[in-house]
Design an enzyme around this catalytic site. Structure first.
Site, mmCIF file in Angstrom:
data_model
loop_
_atom_site.group_PDB
_atom_site.id
_atom_site.type_symbol
_atom_site.label_atom_id
_atom_site.label_comp_id
_atom_site.label_asym_id
_atom_site.label_seq_id
_atom_site.Cartn_x
_atom_site.Cartn_y
_atom_site.Cartn_z
ATOM 1 N N GLY A 20 47.888 7.811 104.077
ATOM 2 C CA GLY A 20 49.213 8.525 103.952
ATOM 3 C C GLY A 20 49.257 9.940 103.353
ATOM 4 O O GLY A 20 48.544 10.098 102.481
ATOM 5 N N ARG A 34 45.411 7.147 110.165
ATOM 6 C CA ARG A 34 45.023 5.741 109.383
ATOM 7 C C ARG A 34 43.697 5.408 110.232
ATOM 8 O O ARG A 34 43.687 4.028 110.382
ATOM 9 C CB ARG A 34 46.195 4.989 109.174
ATOM 10 C CG ARG A 34 47.178 5.574 108.389
ATOM 11 C CD ARG A 34 48.300 4.337 107.976
ATOM 12 N NE ARG A 34 49.293 4.873 107.280
ATOM 13 C CZ ARG A 34 49.470 4.801 105.893
ATOM 14 N NH1 ARG A 34 48.234 4.519 105.164
ATOM 15 N NH2 ARG A 34 50.421 5.324 105.152
ATOM 16 N N ASP A 70 42.772 3.128 98.828
ATOM 17 C CA ASP A 70 41.764 1.985 99.288
ATOM 18 C C ASP A 70 41.211 2.075 100.508
ATOM 19 O O ASP A 70 39.926 1.481 100.732
ATOM 20 C CB ASP A 70 42.239 0.721 98.695
ATOM 21 C CG ASP A 70 43.215 0.344 99.153
ATOM 22 O OD1 ASP A 70 44.105 1.037 99.950
ATOM 23 O OD2 ASP A 70 43.973 -1.126 98.937
ATOM 24 N N THR A 78 46.913 8.127 96.173
ATOM 25 C CA THR A 78 47.985 7.254 96.532
ATOM 26 C C THR A 78 49.278 7.555 95.582
ATOM 27 O O THR A 78 49.137 7.618 94.441
ATOM 28 C CB THR A 78 47.561 5.808 96.585
ATOM 29 O OG1 THR A 78 48.932 5.061 96.951
ATOM 30 C CG2 THR A 78 46.956 5.177 95.244
ATOM 31 N N ILE A 79 50.544 7.685 96.208
ATOM 32 C CA ILE A 79 51.584 7.825 95.318
ATOM 33 C C ILE A 79 51.915 6.207 94.839
ATOM 34 O O ILE A 79 52.816 6.278 93.776
ATOM 35 C CB ILE A 79 52.929 8.085 96.310
ATOM 36 C CG1 ILE A 79 53.190 7.181 97.246
ATOM 37 C CG2 ILE A 79 52.618 9.649 96.954
ATOM 38 C CD1 ILE A 79 54.621 7.445 97.879
ATOM 39 N N ASP A 80 51.246 5.370 95.111
ATOM 40 C CA ASP A 80 51.511 4.000 94.920
ATOM 41 C C ASP A 80 50.952 3.608 93.477
ATOM 42 O O ASP A 80 51.215 2.785 92.645
ATOM 43 C CB ASP A 80 51.110 2.974 95.792
ATOM 44 C CG ASP A 80 51.646 3.040 97.220
ATOM 45 O OD1 ASP A 80 52.705 3.764 97.448
ATOM 46 O OD2 ASP A 80 51.262 2.746 98.060
ATOM 47 N N ASP A 121 48.131 2.374 92.806
ATOM 48 C CA ASP A 121 47.592 1.038 92.797
ATOM 49 C C ASP A 121 45.943 1.047 92.992
ATOM 50 O O ASP A 121 45.465 -0.112 93.545
ATOM 51 C CB ASP A 121 48.501 0.344 93.890
ATOM 52 C CG ASP A 121 48.002 0.862 95.536
ATOM 53 O OD1 ASP A 121 47.395 1.968 95.455
ATOM 54 O OD2 ASP A 121 48.430 -0.203 96.421
ATOM 55 N N MET A 177 59.131 3.083 97.679
ATOM 56 C CA MET A 177 57.779 2.886 98.291
ATOM 57 C C MET A 177 56.989 2.086 97.086
ATOM 58 O O MET A 177 57.051 1.927 96.050
ATOM 59 C CB MET A 177 56.917 4.084 98.982
ATOM 60 C CG MET A 177 57.521 4.355 100.219
ATOM 61 S SD MET A 177 56.822 5.914 100.603
ATOM 62 C CE MET A 177 57.430 5.972 102.351
ATOM 63 N N ARG A 217 54.101 -0.431 98.396
ATOM 64 C CA ARG A 217 53.456 -1.352 99.082
ATOM 65 C C ARG A 217 53.536 -2.813 98.199
ATOM 66 O O ARG A 217 54.606 -3.212 97.894
ATOM 67 C CB ARG A 217 52.264 -1.216 99.489
ATOM 68 C CG ARG A 217 52.142 -0.002 100.604
ATOM 69 C CD ARG A 217 51.019 -0.180 101.402
ATOM 70 N NE ARG A 217 50.916 -1.317 102.334
ATOM 71 C CZ ARG A 217 51.582 -1.792 103.261
ATOM 72 N NH1 ARG A 217 52.105 -0.912 103.765
ATOM 73 N NH2 ARG A 217 51.100 -3.092 103.811
ATOM 74 N N GLN A 238 59.571 10.340 99.299
ATOM 75 C CA GLN A 238 58.914 10.237 98.024
ATOM 76 C C GLN A 238 57.663 10.729 98.174
ATOM 77 O O GLN A 238 57.153 11.251 96.935
ATOM 78 C CB GLN A 238 58.785 8.822 97.835
ATOM 79 C CG GLN A 238 60.224 8.063 97.435
ATOM 80 C CD GLN A 238 60.339 6.505 97.842
ATOM 81 O OE1 GLN A 238 59.870 5.899 96.715
ATOM 82 N NE2 GLN A 238 60.334 6.140 99.062
#
Length: 353
Positions: free
Chosen positions: A10, A72, A103, A125-127, A129, A169, A171, A279
Site C-alpha cells: 500500500g 501488491r 511485511d 506501513t501506516i499500520d 505493525d 485502518m 488490519r 488516512q
C-alpha cells in the site's frame, strides 16, 4: 555501486522521502547510481525501470504516494518468480536492491536474500505493525488525519446528539485506532487485539447519556471483532470475497455493522464514518518526513556496510539494522503499555473476563 529501489504494498506518506534520501546520500557521499523499479515487485518481474538521479528526486520530499508507484504483486506466487527477480537484478548489473515496504514486500526480499540476492529492507506501513522497529513512517500521518477527523466529528455529533462510529485502518493491529482515538478524545476505542463486548459498549454509551453527555464518538479498527456470543462471532468483517496475492482478506464494514447494532440496542441516532484511504494519502507530517529520511540514510549506509538481509529500524532514537527474518516473523500488535494509556481514561468494553 549501482543500486535498485522499489516500493511495494500500500502507498504510504513518506515513501518519496526515503527514495530522496537514498539517492541524495548515495550520489553525494558514495558516488552511486540508481534505478527504480516501477510498481514494486511487478517491476522487478517485468524488468520495468526508470533512472533515479538528483533531478528525479528533486521536490518529492513533501509529496504523498510514491514516484515509483506500487502494487501488491507477489513473485513467490508466479512460476519461477523469485528466479526471475534475481535474473532482473543481474541483467541490470545491480550491486544491491533496497526494498521499501511492509511485511509482504519484505517477505519477498527475504526469499531473494536466501537465494543470494543482496537486499536491504526499509519498513513501511501506516499500520505500525512491523516487528523489529519502534515506529514505521506513515503511521504518524495516519494518526494525525484520524485525530483531525475526530475533532471535526465531535462538533457535528454534539450538534445533533448523535453517536458516530469511525472506522479506521490498521488490519490486525490497533495502533491507529488507539493513538488516534486517544488523541481525538474518543469515548470508546475498539481494536483487534481485544474482541469487544457489544453489551459493554452500549452500556458505556448509555452511562454517558445518563451523565448528560448526549453524543458519543466510537473509534473501531477495521480488524476489530465482536467477542464471541450467541448472536455475534469473533472473526473480522470483510468487505469483499477473495484474497490478495499475499493471502489477505479485504477488511471493512465493521463500522456500519457496529453503528446499526448500537442504534438498535440503545435507540441513539447513530452514523458510521469510514475514513478509508484518506488516512494514507496526501503529504506526510514533519515527523514522518524526518523518520523516512533517516531510514533512507540508514539504508544506503547498510548497502555500503554489506548488511544484506537486514532491515533498517528505529529503536529508541537510534537507527539500527535487524534481520528481515525477525521483522516479518510476526505482526507487532498493541502492547500492554499502550493499552494502559487508553484504559486509564476509557471504560472497559472488551470481552475479557
Amino acid at each position: 555501486m549501482k543500486i535498485g529501489i522499489l516500493t511495494g504494498g500500500g502507498d504510504c506518506p513518506g515513501l518519496n522521502a526515503v527514495i530522496r534520501a537514498v539517492v541524495r546520500k548515495g550520489t553525494f557521499h558514495y558516488g552511486d547510481q540508481f534505478i527504480g523499479f516501477i510498481e514494486g515487485w511487478r517491476g522487478v518481474l517485468e524488468n520495468k525501470t526508470i533512472p533515479l538521479d538528483l533531478t528525479a528526486v528533486s521536490g518529492i520530499l513533501p509529496r504523498g504516494g510514491t514516484i515509483l508507484r506500487t502494487s501488491r504483486t507477489n513473485p513467490a506466487k508466479k512460476p519461477d518468480g523469485i528466479e526471475k527477480c534475481l535474473a532482473t537484478l543481474k541483467q541490470n548489473n545491480l550491486d544491491a536492491l533496497i526494498a521499501i515496504g511492509g511485511d509482504d514486500t519484505l517477505s519477498v526480499a527475504q526469499k531473494l536474500y536466501e537465494k543470494g540476492g543482496k537486499v536491504i529492507g526499509v519498513p513501511k506501513t501506516i499500520d505500525n505493525d512491523l516487528a523489529g522497529t519502534d515506529f514505521t513512517f506513515g503511521f504518524d500521518t495516519a494518526v494525525n488525519i484520524v485525530t483531525e477527523s475526530l475533532d471535526r466529528l465531535h462538533t457535528t455529533a454534539e450538534a445533533h446528539n448523535r453517536t458516530i462510529v469511525v472506522e479506521v485502518m490498521g488490519r490486525n493491529a490497533g495502533w491507529i485506532a488507539l493513538y488516534g482515538g486517544v488523541a481525538g478524545g474518543a469515548d470508546a476505542i475498539l481494536i483487534p487485539e481485544h474482541p469487544f463486548d457489544i453489551d459493554k459498549v452500549t452500556a458505556a454509551l448509555q452511562q454517558r447519556h445518563a451523565r448528560g453527555k448526549l453524543f458519543n464518538i466510537v473509534v473501531v479498527a477495521e480488524g476489530a471483532k465482536f467477542a464471541p456470543s450467541k448472536d455475534a462471532h469473533g472473526t473480522p468483517v470483510v468487505s469483499a470475497a477473495g484474497k490478495d496475492e499475499f493471502g489477505h482478506e479485504r477488511l471493512g464494514g465493521i463500522g456500519s455493522l457496529l453503528a446499526n447494532e448500537i442504534e438498535r440496542r440503545t435507540g441513539f441516532e447513530t452514523r458510521a464514518v469510514v475514513l478509508g484511504h484518506v488516512q494514507r494519502g496526501g503529504t506526510p507530517t514533519a515527523f514522518d518526513r524526518m523518520l523516512a529520511t533517516r531510514y533512507g540514510l540508514g539504508a544506503i549506509d547498510a548497502v555500503h556496510h554489506g548488511d544484506f538481509g537486514k532491515m533498517v529500524a528505529i529503536r529508541g532514537n537510534k537507527i539500527v539494522s535487524v534481520p528481515v527474518s525477525e521483522a516479518i516473523a510476526k505482526n507487532r500488535t498493541v502492547d500492554q503499555d499502550a493499552l494502559d494509556i487508553a484504559s486509564g481514561i476509557l471504560e472497559e468494553v472488551s470481552g475479557k473476563k
